[in-house]
Structures are given as C-alpha cells and as structure tokens.
Design a protein around this motif. Structure first.
Motif, PDB file in Angstrom:
ATOM      1  N   GLU A  39       0.833  -1.059  -0.104  1.00  0.00           N
ATOM      2  CA  GLU A  39      -0.335  -0.060   0.120  1.00  0.00           C
ATOM      3  C   GLU A  39       0.611   1.577  -0.017  1.00  0.00           C
ATOM      4  OE1 GLU A  39      -3.382   2.209   2.307  1.00  0.00           O
ATOM      5  OE2 GLU A  39      -2.215   0.039   3.051  1.00  0.00           O
ATOM      6  N   VAL A  40       2.087   1.005   0.716  1.00  0.00           N
ATOM      7  CA  VAL A  40       2.856   1.934   0.276  1.00  0.00           C
ATOM      8  C   VAL A  40       3.544   1.980  -0.328  1.00  0.00           C
ATOM      9  CG1 VAL A  40       4.940   3.179   1.627  1.00  0.00           C
ATOM     10  CG2 VAL A  40       2.884   2.779   3.181  1.00  0.00           C
ATOM     11  N   LEU A  46       2.355   6.705  -6.667  1.00  0.00           N
ATOM     12  CA  LEU A  46       0.754   7.269  -6.559  1.00  0.00           C
ATOM     13  C   LEU A  46       0.920   9.065  -7.145  1.00  0.00           C
ATOM     14  CD1 LEU A  46      -1.643   8.610  -7.493  1.00  0.00           C
ATOM     15  CD2 LEU A  46      -2.708   8.291  -5.313  1.00  0.00           C
ATOM     16  N   ASP A  47       1.938   9.366  -5.243  1.00  0.00           N
ATOM     17  CA  ASP A  47       2.357  10.820  -5.641  1.00  0.00           C
ATOM     18  C   ASP A  47       3.402  11.009  -7.134  1.00  0.00           C
ATOM     19  OD1 ASP A  47       2.821  13.192  -3.633  1.00  0.00           O
ATOM     20  OD2 ASP A  47       4.880  12.251  -3.792  1.00  0.00           O
ATOM     21  N   ARG A  48       4.530   9.840  -7.010  1.00  0.00           N
ATOM     22  CA  ARG A  48       5.272  10.371  -8.068  1.00  0.00           C
ATOM     23  C   ARG A  48       4.213  11.128  -9.855  1.00  0.00           C
ATOM     24  NH1 ARG A  48       7.154   8.631 -12.894  1.00  0.00           N
ATOM     25  NH2 ARG A  48       5.868   6.497 -12.607  1.00  0.00           N
ATOM     26  N   LEU A  49       3.469  10.077  -9.810  1.00  0.00           N
ATOM     27  CA  LEU A  49       2.811  10.959 -10.838  1.00  0.00           C
ATOM     28  C   LEU A  49       1.595  11.737 -10.659  1.00  0.00           C
ATOM     29  CD1 LEU A  49       1.630   7.065 -11.855  1.00  0.00           C
ATOM     30  CD2 LEU A  49       2.933   7.960 -13.104  1.00  0.00           C
ATOM     31  N   GLN A  50       1.682  12.246  -9.212  1.00  0.00           N
ATOM     32  CA  GLN A  50       0.938  13.606  -9.423  1.00  0.00           C
ATOM     33  C   GLN A  50       1.786  14.666 -10.067  1.00  0.00           C
ATOM     34  OE1 GLN A  50      -0.850  12.859  -5.545  1.00  0.00           O
ATOM     35  NE2 GLN A  50      -2.610  11.863  -6.356  1.00  0.00           N
ATOM     36  N   GLN A  84       0.716   7.910   5.359  1.00  0.00           N
ATOM     37  CA  GLN A  84       1.892   7.377   5.185  1.00  0.00           C
ATOM     38  C   GLN A  84       3.130   7.400   4.744  1.00  0.00           C
ATOM     39  OE1 GLN A  84      -0.686   3.677   4.341  1.00  0.00           O
ATOM     40  NE2 GLN A  84      -1.081   3.372   6.109  1.00  0.00           N
ATOM     41  N   VAL A  85       3.450   8.905   3.538  1.00  0.00           N
ATOM     42  CA  VAL A  85       4.962   8.911   2.575  1.00  0.00           C
ATOM     43  C   VAL A  85       5.082  10.160   3.289  1.00  0.00           C
ATOM     44  CG1 VAL A  85       5.028   9.470   0.695  1.00  0.00           C
ATOM     45  CG2 VAL A  85       3.304   7.405   0.871  1.00  0.00           C
ATOM     46  N   GLN A  86       6.500  10.418   3.496  1.00  0.00           N
ATOM     47  CA  GLN A  86       6.858  11.319   3.430  1.00  0.00           C
ATOM     48  C   GLN A  86       7.813  11.749   2.658  1.00  0.00           C
ATOM     49  OE1 GLN A  86       9.605  11.314   7.002  1.00  0.00           O
ATOM     50  NE2 GLN A  86      10.328  13.424   6.947  1.00  0.00           N
ATOM     51  N   ARG A  87       7.900  13.354   1.486  1.00  0.00           N
ATOM     52  CA  ARG A  87       8.590  13.315   0.758  1.00  0.00           C
ATOM     53  C   ARG A  87       9.384  13.869   0.876  1.00  0.00           C
ATOM     54  NH1 ARG A  87       5.629  16.801  -1.951  1.00  0.00           N
ATOM     55  NH2 ARG A  87       3.675  15.732  -2.374  1.00  0.00           N
ATOM     56  N   TRP A 102      11.542   9.538  -1.264  1.00  0.00           N
ATOM     57  CA  TRP A 102       9.974   9.823  -0.042  1.00  0.00           C
ATOM     58  C   TRP A 102      10.401   8.116   0.737  1.00  0.00           C
ATOM     59  CZ3 TRP A 102       9.763   9.511  -5.743  1.00  0.00           C
ATOM     60  CH2 TRP A 102       9.174  10.641  -6.365  1.00  0.00           C
ATOM     61  N   SER A 103       9.351   8.249   1.589  1.00  0.00           N
ATOM     62  CA  SER A 103       9.893   6.906   2.337  1.00  0.00           C
ATOM     63  C   SER A 103       8.493   6.890   3.442  1.00  0.00           C
ATOM     64  CB  SER A 103      10.879   7.213   3.542  1.00  0.00           C
ATOM     65  OG  SER A 103      10.200   8.445   3.735  1.00  0.00           O
ATOM     66  N   GLY A 104       8.289   5.962   3.371  1.00  0.00           N
ATOM     67  CA  GLY A 104       6.866   5.375   4.707  1.00  0.00           C
ATOM     68  C   GLY A 104       6.917   5.939   6.526  1.00  0.00           C
TER      69      GLY A 104
END
Length: 124
Positions: A39-40, A46-50, A84-87, A102-104
């Motif tokens: 899931e992470v 998803l964040d990369r694509l956004q 759940q994601v830190q950028r 990115w890290s969980g």
C-alpha cells in the motif's frame, strides 16, 4: 488403551495444534506486513505520477531548462504527499534537477529516490 497412551496422545495432539497455530499466526502477520508495504509503495507511485502531472500543468513550455528547474521545487512543495508517505525535496548535487526521496512513515526502511530534470520531463 492404557492411561499412559491416552495421555501421550493428548500431549502430542496439543503440541501439534499449538505449533500449527503459531505458524498460522506468523503467516497472518507476514501477510499484513506485505499488504501494508504494498500500500505504501502504491501511494509513493501515485505521488510520483501526481508530481509529474502537476509539473506539466503548472509550468509553461518553451522556457529554458534552468528556468524550468527553478520552478520544480516550489510546485512540488505545494502538493501534499499521500498519508503514510514522507517526501523530501532537495536540489540535485550538480545543480541540475530536483532530488525527491519518498519514505514510509511507519516503515522507515522503505525508501524510493528519484531525480527529476526539466529535460527529462520534456518541459524545455
């Protein structure tokens, strides 16, 4: 059957059942960890694509690469990462592009790093 045989059979049955239950519980825990990790990883993707889509929307084409690269970090900073994601955003060491890590939050060992440049995104 004698009492000793019945007692021994009961002990063996109890030991086998307990061992089986422990294996089942361990397997369930591993499945939960794998599902959480997956899931992470999906949220990071998803964040990369956004980020890429937002950069293509927000930055006007036809500019010089250095002008576009200066805009990458401010645009990315306005977008909140998924739960759940830190950028972490930082300029690339050679001054060309943006390093994104990115890290969980719950899984610090899960980390993904990517370098984005204006030319690589097709913006200049």
């Amino acid at each position: 059957m004698q009492l000793i045989e019945v007692s021994l059979a009961a002990v063996l049955l109890t030991a086998a059942s307990g061992g089986s239950l422990q294996l089942w519980a361990a397997s369930g825990g591993q499945q939960k960890q794998l599902a959480s990790r997956s899931e992470v990883e999906e949220r990071i993707e998803l964040d990369r694509l956004q980020l890429q889509a937002r950069w293509r929307q927000a930055i006007a084409p036809g500019q010089t690469c250095s002008a576009v690269e200066e805009q990458l970090e401010p645009v990315a900073a306005r977008i909140q990462p998924p739960p759940q994601v830190q950028r972490t955003l930082s300029p690339a060491s050679d001054g060309r592009g943006l390093e994104v890590v990115w890290s969980g939050l719950e899984q610090p060992m899960l980390e993904r790093q990517r370098r984005f440049t204006a030319a690589g995104l097709g913006l200049c």
